[in-house]
Design a protein around this motif. Structure first.
Motif, mmCIF file in Angstrom:
data_model
loop_
_atom_site.group_PDB
_atom_site.id
_atom_site.type_symbol
_atom_site.label_atom_id
_atom_site.label_comp_id
_atom_site.label_asym_id
_atom_site.label_seq_id
_atom_site.Cartn_x
_atom_site.Cartn_y
_atom_site.Cartn_z
ATOM 1 N N GLU A 68 1.005 -1.017 0.062
ATOM 2 C CA GLU A 68 -0.190 0.148 0.117
ATOM 3 C C GLU A 68 0.781 1.149 0.146
ATOM 4 O OE1 GLU A 68 -3.404 0.582 2.421
ATOM 5 O OE2 GLU A 68 -4.007 -1.414 2.213
ATOM 6 N N ALA A 69 1.922 1.015 0.465
ATOM 7 C CA ALA A 69 2.959 2.307 0.666
ATOM 8 C C ALA A 69 3.433 2.620 -0.829
ATOM 9 C CB ALA A 69 3.990 2.044 1.633
ATOM 10 N N VAL A 70 3.881 1.716 -1.566
ATOM 11 C CA VAL A 70 4.236 1.988 -3.026
ATOM 12 C C VAL A 70 2.748 2.504 -3.830
ATOM 13 C CG1 VAL A 70 4.987 1.088 -5.181
ATOM 14 C CG2 VAL A 70 6.212 0.415 -3.176
ATOM 15 N N THR A 71 1.939 1.781 -3.482
ATOM 16 C CA THR A 71 0.728 2.296 -4.282
ATOM 17 C C THR A 71 0.503 3.610 -3.724
ATOM 18 O OG1 THR A 71 -0.306 0.200 -3.970
ATOM 19 C CG2 THR A 71 -1.769 2.108 -4.551
ATOM 20 N N ALA A 72 0.575 4.016 -2.734
ATOM 21 C CA ALA A 72 0.133 5.709 -2.206
ATOM 22 C C ALA A 72 1.125 6.657 -2.975
ATOM 23 C CB ALA A 72 0.183 5.533 -0.743
ATOM 24 N N VAL A 73 2.365 6.255 -3.084
ATOM 25 C CA VAL A 73 3.402 7.123 -3.395
ATOM 26 C C VAL A 73 3.057 7.532 -4.840
ATOM 27 C CG1 VAL A 73 5.771 7.404 -4.246
ATOM 28 C CG2 VAL A 73 5.176 6.600 -1.526
ATOM 29 N N ILE A 74 2.631 6.200 -5.698
ATOM 30 C CA ILE A 74 2.357 6.240 -7.010
ATOM 31 C C ILE A 74 1.182 7.380 -7.076
ATOM 32 C CG2 ILE A 74 1.622 5.018 -9.107
ATOM 33 C CD1 ILE A 74 3.077 2.355 -8.077
ATOM 34 N N TRP A 75 0.540 6.905 -6.426
ATOM 35 C CA TRP A 75 -0.890 7.693 -6.849
ATOM 36 C C TRP A 75 -0.959 9.170 -6.226
ATOM 37 C CZ3 TRP A 75 -4.841 6.765 -10.113
ATOM 38 C CH2 TRP A 75 -4.915 5.466 -10.640
ATOM 39 N N LEU A 76 -0.045 9.336 -5.163
ATOM 40 C CA LEU A 76 -0.002 10.606 -4.759
ATOM 41 C C LEU A 76 0.628 11.520 -5.914
ATOM 42 C CD1 LEU A 76 0.004 12.141 -2.119
ATOM 43 C CD2 LEU A 76 2.059 11.421 -1.463
ATOM 44 N N LEU A 77 1.814 10.808 -6.453
ATOM 45 C CA LEU A 77 2.278 11.827 -7.426
ATOM 46 C C LEU A 77 1.494 11.877 -8.868
ATOM 47 C CD1 LEU A 77 5.957 10.158 -7.339
ATOM 48 C CD2 LEU A 77 5.175 12.300 -6.615
ATOM 49 N N MET A 78 0.738 10.861 -8.936
ATOM 50 C CA MET A 78 -0.205 11.001 -10.257
ATOM 51 C C MET A 78 -1.269 12.139 -10.194
ATOM 52 S SD MET A 78 -0.090 7.568 -12.380
ATOM 53 C CE MET A 78 -1.872 6.626 -11.404
ATOM 54 N N LEU A 79 -1.763 12.236 -8.755
ATOM 55 C CA LEU A 79 -2.839 13.056 -8.639
ATOM 56 C C LEU A 79 -2.414 14.513 -8.392
ATOM 57 C CD1 LEU A 79 -4.810 10.375 -6.571
ATOM 58 C CD2 LEU A 79 -5.509 11.586 -8.669
ATOM 59 N N GLN A 80 -1.120 14.711 -8.322
ATOM 60 C CA GLN A 80 -0.847 16.016 -7.984
ATOM 61 C C GLN A 80 -1.634 16.997 -9.034
ATOM 62 O OE1 GLN A 80 1.464 17.125 -5.637
ATOM 63 N NE2 GLN A 80 1.615 14.975 -5.339
ATOM 64 N N PRO A 81 -2.114 18.291 -8.483
ATOM 65 C CA PRO A 81 -2.663 19.377 -9.258
ATOM 66 C C PRO A 81 -1.750 19.730 -10.516
ATOM 67 C CG PRO A 81 -2.515 20.027 -7.061
ATOM 68 C CD PRO A 81 -1.649 18.907 -7.129
ATOM 69 N N GLY A 82 -2.566 19.531 -11.679
ATOM 70 C CA GLY A 82 -1.855 19.831 -12.976
ATOM 71 C C GLY A 82 -0.885 18.357 -13.194
ATOM 72 N N GLY A 83 -1.074 17.528 -12.700
ATOM 73 C CA GLY A 83 0.004 16.297 -12.760
ATOM 74 C C GLY A 83 -0.380 15.390 -13.912
ATOM 75 N N PHE A 84 -0.209 14.050 -13.766
ATOM 76 C CA PHE A 84 -0.163 12.965 -14.671
ATOM 77 C C PHE A 84 -1.917 12.919 -14.971
ATOM 78 C CE2 PHE A 84 -1.134 8.720 -15.980
ATOM 79 C CZ PHE A 84 -0.198 8.556 -17.064
ATOM 80 N N VAL A 85 -2.635 12.758 -14.106
ATOM 81 C CA VAL A 85 -4.203 12.359 -14.118
ATOM 82 C C VAL A 85 -5.033 13.598 -14.824
ATOM 83 C CG1 VAL A 85 -6.543 11.905 -13.111
ATOM 84 C CG2 VAL A 85 -4.276 10.634 -12.138
ATOM 85 N N ASP A 86 -4.530 14.583 -14.259
ATOM 86 C CA ASP A 86 -5.255 15.977 -14.783
ATOM 87 C C ASP A 86 -4.896 16.153 -16.331
ATOM 88 O OD1 ASP A 86 -6.090 16.337 -12.345
ATOM 89 O OD2 ASP A 86 -5.167 18.129 -11.828
#
Lengths: 271, 323
Positions: B140-158
């Motif tokens: 879960e730790a790795v998952t959390a870091v991955i999505w934390l980065l992807m969900l940054q405002p203006g980041g990958f997901v956006d």
């Protein structure tokens, strides 16, 4: 039929996309610079940069985390599997009063979340002077893995024919000799399954190491990844490289163990 | 051997086989010894690091205690009253329940349909299964870091959303109190959907093809066959999945702690993050222990009731098949 298959392929494609894209984001992001990522978050590495991976793999931090995780997981797995198989043997090949009671006691461990016990466990470990000690994480993890180990091993050992045991005893083997020389080797598929489960549980465990370790030289990989991320918020590329490298052991282990796991589980279901 | 016979008290009753009494007695002692040798280590480990801490927590929970010095400030059930009447903890219980309910309502149908689709004879099935299962293997730790980065405002997901013309969906994923819990739920779904799919695929293998054929011969449509033949046979697997999913939802911690620390403004606090926050970060060990006991009782009650009403017969086979 072919239309239904088409839907199947479409769904499969969507699933693979959803699953793989975040992983690719991490792996490929590690090959970019933070400037590239900031200017185009969803872009590809252009040009490819090896520096992030090289820096992470070249620093002692990553390897120390890996070593700590491995040490703890090996101790926890060994403890859980050795003690669990002994208990499963007693609970499957002996008849005695209270046998089902003991078994139920262990299965209780499956029915409620063991993570709940971590705060009191922390106080208990402090009492035992096991804080900042790999054993302080490995021993409780082994205890947490015991229920699953016993629940999988017991039916498996139970299903091994009595004739084998009778024959061994007639040939003059002691009951413990039968356990060691015949039952354990025959239980190998199930033993592999429980080992994998115990190892992965330990490898991924976050809460207990978080409480037990303050000194970052003792950290395990999950703690380390989270720490690295919070310490390098400005350097996304490096965090991605670090995260990518830290995924490799779990994924490799999974690929190697997957086939054997299924065999072990099938055996235990039949039993 | 003769010693064993002579030391036997003459008055001891030896039923059935008096001649073999000595050896039988000896072997019975031996059996007891073996049992003790085999069982004691596991029992000590389990009791010492699982059962005792829970008992100890119940004891600490009756005191106001900062974790140091003697337990002297007995407060009875005040810690429980304080926790249960506090808005943040009530909110935390609510968040856990929302995640549990959403998991059943969203993940279960999704897992079932994916499992059925992947159960078709399509090429690369083995590979697909491995891919689907991969996120489950990550911590879960790795998952959390991955999505934390992807969900940054203006980041990958956006930027992906904007790229495919869905820019209107862009949110402050982790910073908006009214969104954050659902964002976390999506990440949980990403990580755990593979587990459900694999479990249900295994369950589907247990459905004999003859039954589907028979239903088809009797004129049942594909949907009817699924609804009345396949789903009931998947019952045990579904019930065990629901059990594991609810228990997992109730003790959600790692992902939330790394991604949001329960914030913003306690909008994603769970019972477990509340427990760690108070017990560990603020040194309210008595209070934290009370929270631990409450969490424990909630999970235990659920397990007991579910066991009693839903699992009953199918625990044995299903449980061993799962873990």
């Amino acid at each position: 039929m072919s239309r239904r298959n088409a839907i199947g392929y479409l769904a499969a494609f969507a699933v693979v996309g959803m699953t793989v894209v975040p992983l690719l984001f991490v792996v490929l992001g590690g090959f970019r610079t933070t400037a590239q990522i900031n200017s185009s978050p969803a872009g590809l590495p252009a040009p490819f940069v090896w520096d992030n991976y090289a820096e992470v793999a070249g620093s002692p931090v990553f390897w120390r985390l890996l070593g700590n995780s491995a040490l703890i997981a090996v101790i926890a797995t060994t403890l859980a599997v050795v003690l669990g198989s002994m208990a499963a043997f007693a609970l499957s090949r002996y008849r005695f009063r209270g046998r089902e009671g003991f078994y139920t006691l262990f299965t209780l461990g499956l029915l409620f979340p063991l993570g709940v016990a971590t705060l009191p466990l922390y106080l208990w470990l402090r009492e035992l002077n096991l804080l900042e000690n790999p054993l302080g994480v490995a021993i409780p993890e082994a205890a947490f893995s015991l229920p699953v180990t016993i629940v999988i091993l017991r039916p498996f050992m139970h299903a091994i024919p009595n004739e084998l045991e009778d024959a061994a005893l007639l040939d003059g083997a002691a009951k413990l000799g039968f356990f060691w020389r015949i039952l354990l080797p025959l239980s190998r598929p199930a033993l592999i399954t429980v080992s994998v489960l115990a190892f992965v549980t330990s490898w991924n465990f976050y809460l207990l190491p978080l409480l037990v370790f303050n000194d970052s030289t003792n950290f395990t990989l999950p703690l380390g990844v989270a720490m690295f991320q919070s310490e390098h918020t400005q350097d996304t590329a490096k965090v991605l490289a670090f995260t990518a490298l830290s995924m490799i052991p779990a994924l490799t282990f999974f690929v190697l163990a997957e086939r054997r796991m299924v065999g072990g589980l099938t055996g235990s279901v039949k039993g | 051997m003769s010693a064993a016979i002579t030391t036997r008290p003459p008055t001891a009753p030896v039923p059935h086989a008096p001649a073999a009494g000595g050896t039988r007695r000896r072997s019975r002692t031996r059996t007891r010894l073996e049992l003790a040798l085999l069982l004691t280590p596991a029992l000590v480990l389990f009791a010492g690091f699982v059962l005792i801490p829970i008992g100890v927590a119940a004891y600490y929970s009756l005191y106001s205690w900062n974790g140091f010095g003697p337990l002297s400030d007995f407060v009875g059930f005040q810690n429980y009253v304080d926790a249960l009447s506090g808005e943040v903890f009530q909110g935390a219980i609510g968040h856990n329940l929302i995640i549990a309910v959403l998991s059943i309502v969203v993940q279960l149908p999704l897992s079932i349909s994916l499992a059925m689709l992947l159960n078709r004879k399509i090429r690369g099935r083995t590979f697909l299964r491995m891919v689907v299962f991969a996120p489950y293997v990550l911590s879960e730790a790795v998952t959390a870091v991955i999505w934390l980065l992807m969900l940054q405002p203006g980041g990958f997901v956006d930027s992906i959303l904007r790229g495919i013309g869905l820019g209107g969906l862009v949110q402050l994923w982790l910073a908006d109190p009214s969104i954050v819990l659902y964002t976390l739920f999506l990440v949980i779904t990403w990580k755990y959907i593979g587990f459900g799919v694999i479990l249900l695929l295994a369950g589907l293998q247990g459905v004999p093809p003859e039954l589907r054929e028979a239903a088809a011969l009797d004129g049942a449509s594909a949907w009817q066959t699924t609804r009345h033949v396949v789903l009931p046979l998947l019952g045990p697997t579904i019930r065990i999945w629901v059990f594991l999913s609810v228990i997992g939802s109730l003790q959600l911690f790692d992902l939330v702690w790394i991604m949001t620390l329960g914030g913003p403004a306690n909008a994603s606090t769970t019972m477990a993050t509340y427990l760690v926050d108070h017990g560990f970060k603020r040194y309210e060990f008595g209070f934290g222990s009370a929270v631990a006991v409450i969490l424990f009782i909630i999970c235990f009650l659920f397990a007991l009731l579910y066991q009693r009403f839903a699992l009953r017969r199918d625990t044995d086979g299903a449980l061993t098949g799962v873990r």
